[in-house]
Design a protein around this motif. Sequence first.
Motif: not given
Length: 117
Positions: A33-61
């Motif tokens: 079967i087709k593998a479930p999509p990847l959801i990249e792990r956030l590097s940490d719980a910081s404001e910078e991570t939220l600003r730069f990684e969050w939109h991609a995570v939302e799309a992956e989810l």
Amino acid sequence: MEVRLVQLLASFIGVSSDYALARLELTYRHPKIKAPPLIERLSDASEETLRFEWHAVEAELEAAVAYVKQIETHRSSPIRKDPAFGWLERSTRQLDQYVRAVRWVLTVTEHEEDHHG
């Protein structure tokens, strides 16, 4: 950064590890079967991570939620009964709840900042 946000992001990071393991197990047990999509792990719980990684995570989810729904709609699929799929389904649901909570806190925080200058 708001404490609620840090706690939510930390919880999201923890559950994303569960999702990754469930994804691997399901893919291993059902290689055709087709593998479930990847959801990249956030590097940490910081404001910078939220600003730069969050939109991609939302799309992956979003892709992961769609994947789970697609399998759920196929009633005859043996994958639906597999404990690995149950684990994937639960972790996807939890991640979705955290994403919604983070989005809510961001919205409330932005709204408060707009009113308090």
